[in-house]
Design an enzyme around this catalytic site. Structure first.
Site, PDB file in Angstrom:
ATOM      1  NE  ARG A 139      -4.371   1.488   1.846  1.00 48.34           N
ATOM      2  CZ  ARG A 139      -5.100   2.279   2.621  1.00 48.34           C
ATOM      3  NH1 ARG A 139      -4.657   2.672   3.778  1.00 48.34           N
ATOM      4  NH2 ARG A 139      -6.297   2.664   2.247  1.00 48.34           N
ATOM      5  CG  ASP A 194     -10.925  -2.619   5.635  1.00 54.08           C
ATOM      6  OD1 ASP A 194     -11.311  -1.976   6.621  1.00 54.08           O
ATOM      7  OD2 ASP A 194      -9.804  -2.475   5.131  1.00 54.08           O
ATOM      8  CG  ASP A 219      -6.118   1.614   9.682  1.00 58.75           C
ATOM      9  OD1 ASP A 219      -5.911   0.391   9.820  1.00 58.75           O
ATOM     10  OD2 ASP A 219      -6.763   2.096   8.739  1.00 58.75           O
TER      11      ASP A 219
HETATM   12  C1  DGJ Z   1      -8.227   0.519   6.573  1.00 55.68           C
HETATM   13  C2  DGJ Z   1      -9.398   0.607   7.518  1.00 55.68           C
HETATM   14  O1  DGJ Z   1      -9.801  -0.666   7.904  1.00 55.68           O
HETATM   15  C3  DGJ Z   1     -10.501   1.397   6.849  1.00 55.68           C
HETATM   16  O2  DGJ Z   1     -11.636   1.434   7.663  1.00 55.68           O
HETATM   17  C4  DGJ Z   1      -9.995   2.784   6.561  1.00 55.68           C
HETATM   18  O3  DGJ Z   1      -9.713   3.429   7.771  1.00 55.68           O
HETATM   19  C5  DGJ Z   1      -8.750   2.716   5.690  1.00 55.68           C
HETATM   20  N1  DGJ Z   1      -7.765   1.844   6.248  1.00 55.68           N
HETATM   21  C6  DGJ Z   1      -8.169   4.087   5.507  1.00 55.68           C
HETATM   22  O4  DGJ Z   1      -6.977   4.056   4.839  1.00 55.68           O
END
Ligand code: DGJ
Length: 706
Positions: free
Chosen positions: A420, A525, A455
């Site tokens: 990423r 996600d 995160d």
């Molecule tokens: C991964 C998270 O799980 C999502 O909810 C979001 O916050 C994205 N990252 C943002 O980059």
């Protein structure tokens, strides 16, 4: 209750429904004697001197011993908890009983049994905390170097659970991948080793540190289940070793993969906790015991329910700016949201995932008034305010990386693998820890932020730290997690009102290790309401609904293109901590009205979901209808979520047998005209009519007479 029979040197650890026995054998070695249902006294545990009758040179009796903390020594070939190399090169650790101590902290009885090496200056303190009301034991080990030369630790597990010699054992565990976390797998154990683990630096999407073992016959409600969960957010492993002699032992702790720790003179190393339990009431009770433990003993603030959160991610993605967030804030407040969180994209040059991570300053082009404009509006509209951060990461295209390219994990002469478009910051370095803590501290002291979503969006690679001493290189896996916990701990100490969500690209950092420092988890996600049913079921095996953040997103959202009704999406998300992440500015008045009503309904029942006992009535794994029930501790209120995924022609929904109610009490049931007794609801069940695909119902029950 913990008792010690000094004469026989036997400890008995009793919880409300279980007993755990430990004894010292004639050679001074610590043996496990029993782990199962509660025994009346302490005299009925097995004999620590019991040995197998084999005489073969390949199978000496001591090799079969159920050692309480086995080490690499003698003819012991199963997974050791401890593998150490002393300064003279000896790679054998022989432990004998040294002393014991019993204490109690906050009403939790704690036993510490200290073992010592028969020659070298090494102590091993085995800790046992007894959560009697939850039928759980929390175990950990502390390794202490009392000598004058370093000791190299190559494996230090938290502990090992011994099951009775037996057959037909089955392992249940959680596995998956990004967007498909927490899927349940069950395998019959055959002789050999089954290991579940993470080698990725974080807890992982691929496996979660929880296990359950039964005799292949346990159901949700009945049958013996031994289970456990590790409190660790880095590389971990749980190994089930089943021998041809029908011994089964489950060891767990920090993964020994690429691990080594130099224990300097006078230093100690503490393992994470391994929480374990036993029940005769199936997988459901095993889960509820873990849920109780989390709600009563692990989570910090459990007085109030978790708020209804709006998160910008699936609405505006990286395109966050003051105008669109203000519009969303107003809409969110109108429908009853209680906390508004701006996700990724608000800082540095973060317009896509190619840049900006590491530069934790507000992008003034997007937010000309800093965060003040949006925070004042959110607070003014009666909502709390939250912000997304990813503190362990850096994009090479960032000011932080340009200034400190050596602050990421890397090896010389090797490329730095990007995932990423980002690299992992070396949290083992104290300068990195200070910089990141200061950046977060600055953000939180500049703005009245109530919530952060922390995160972590990639697994580790090239785990090198060229500046450190060669002997310490393999410590990074553990040092990283210690630094993570330390920063979270310091933030919580300095900002006691701040609440925190643990996220790792969805549910790759959901575990008991980080749980004391956070208030909730981002589950996955994958926010497709149907897919979520299985993910949430797996999650519930180990973790309570209160910490399971679940969003309502657009019908045809970004991960799957499935078209589901707003009601179905809400019902799926209402089984945890409700959140929303869809473009409210694109919603019609009628949709907003419906959302307002459903949010209001959630607020009426969330105390049952977030604090109640959870019963998995019908699993989405085994049919097209699934049902989950929650019951308050006083059994006066209950709520049942029923979902039908695909209905065949002329199919009826199966009868749904409720659980956990008071048999003699009468309950009003939102689906029925007549009140029904708890007994009838549990024995005769609920016969409900539902027709069509992807349909759902929320059934509320209230006790109307004792
Ligand atoms: C991964 C998270 O799980 C999502 O909810 C979001 O916050 C994205 N990252 C943002 O980059």
């Amino acid at each position: 209750m913990i008792t010690f029979d000094d004469k026989r040197q036997i400890w008995a650890l009793h919880t409300d429904h279980t007993s755990y026995g430990i004894g010292v054998d004639r050679a001074g070695r610590l043996k496990n004697l029993y782990f199962g249902g509660r025994l009346p006294g302490d005299s009925e545990f097995g004999d620590p001197n019991f040995g197998f009758p084999f005489g073969a040179s390949f199978d000496p009796p001591e090799g079969q011993g159920q050692f309480e903390y086995p080490t690499q020594t003698g003819m012991y070939y199963v997974e050791p908890c401890l593998k150490a190399t002393f300064a003279d090169g000896v790679r054998d650790t022989a432990l004998v009983y040294h002393r014991q101590e019993q204490t109690s902290a906050n009403g939790i009885p704690t036993l510490t049994i200290t073992l010592k090496d028969t020659y070298y200056p090494l102590l091993v303190h085995l800790g046992y905390r007894l959560y009697e009301d939850c039928d759980l034991i929390e175990r950990f080990a502390v390794i202490e170097n009392t000598g004058e030369t370093p000791i190299m630790l190559e494996e230090v597990l938290s502990g090992i659970w011994h099951l009775p010699r037996g057959r037909d054992y089955r392992l249940t565990h959680l596995a998956g991948r990004h967007t498909q976390e927490f899927h349940l797998y069950q395998d019959r154990l055959t002789p050999g080793r089954k290991t579940i683990e993470s080698r990725r630096g974080n807890t992982s999407h691929q496996a979660n540190p929880w296990f359950a073992i039964d005799r292949s016959t346990a159901t949700e409600d009945y049958g013996e289940v031994w289970f456990g969960a590790l409190a660790w957010s880095g590389n971990w492993k749980i190994a089930a070793d089943y021998s041809p002699t029908t011994l089964l032992q489950v060891s767990g702790g920090i993964n020994d993969f690429d691990f080594a720790w130099v224990l300097k003179p006078g230093e100690s190393f503490q393992t994470p906790s391994f929480v374990g339990g036993y029940t005769r009431e199936g997988f459901g009770q095993a889960s509820r015991n873990l849920h109780h433990y989390q709600l009563r003993h692990v989570l910090r603030d459990t007085a109030d329910p978790r708020p209804v959160i709006y998160n910008s991610w699936e609405s505006t993605f990286f395109d966050v700016h003051e105008d669109n967030q203000l519009a969303l804030i107003d809409r969110a407040a109108d429908i009853g949201v209680e906390l508004f969180c701006i996700d990724d994209g608000w800082f540095g040059q973060r317009h896509t995932d190619h840049a900006g991570l590491g530069d934790w300053t507000v992008n003034r082009e997007k937010f000309p008034h800093g965060l003040t404009g949006v925070i004042e509006r959110a607070h003014g509209r009666g909502m709390k305010f939250g912000i997304w951060v990813e503190p362990e990461m850096v994009n090479p295209d960032s000011d932080l990386y340009r200034a400190h390219p050596d602050w990421v994990y890397h090896f010389p002469n090797r490329s730095r693998t990007e995932a990423r478009n980002q690299l992992v910051l070396n949290f083992a370095r104290s300068d990195v820890q200070t910089t990141i803590f200061d950046a977060l501290d600055h953000l939180l002291s500049t703005y009245p932020i109530d919530f952060i979503k922390w995160d972590m969006n990639r697994s580790f690679s090239e785990p090198g730290w060229p500046d450190a001493d060669r002997s310490q290189q393999r410590e990074i896996w553990v040092r990283h997690v210690h630094a993570l916990y330390d920063i979270l701990r310091r933030l919580r100490a300095k900002y006691p009102a701040l609440s925190i969500e643990s996220c790792s690209g969805g549910g790759a950092r959901v575990d008991l290790g980080v749980m004391p420092y956070v208030d909730q988890f981002w589950t996955s996600d994958n926010t497709d309401a149907y897919d979520r049913l299985s993910i949430q079921e797996g999650f519930s095996m180990a973790y309570c609904a209160r910490v399971m953040e679940s969003w309502v997103t657009a019908a045809k959202h970004n991960v799957k293109n499935r078209d589901t009704s707003l009601e179905y999406r809400f019902h799926s998300a209402m089984m945890g901590s409700l959140g929303l992440s869809l473009d409210l500015t694109a919603s019609s008045e009628a949709e907003l009205d419906q959302m307002r009503r459903l949010i209001d309904q959630y607020k009426q029942i969330r105390h049952i979901v977030q604090f109640g006992d959870q019963y998995r009535l019908l699993s989405p794994r085994f049919g097209d209808t699934s049902a989950v029930q929650y019951v308050t501790a006083d059994q006066r209120e209950s709520v049942v979520f029923v979902s039908v995924q695909l209905q065949h022609f002329q199919d009826l929904v199966p009868v749904i047998y409720l659980r956990g109610l008071q048999p003699d009490a009468l309950y009003s049931v939102s689906e029925q005209s007549q009140p029904l007794s708890g007994q009838a609801l549990m024995m005769r069940g609920l016969d409900i009519r539902m027709a069509g695909d992807l349909k759902s119902k929320l059934i509320a029950l209230t006790q109307i007479s004792d």
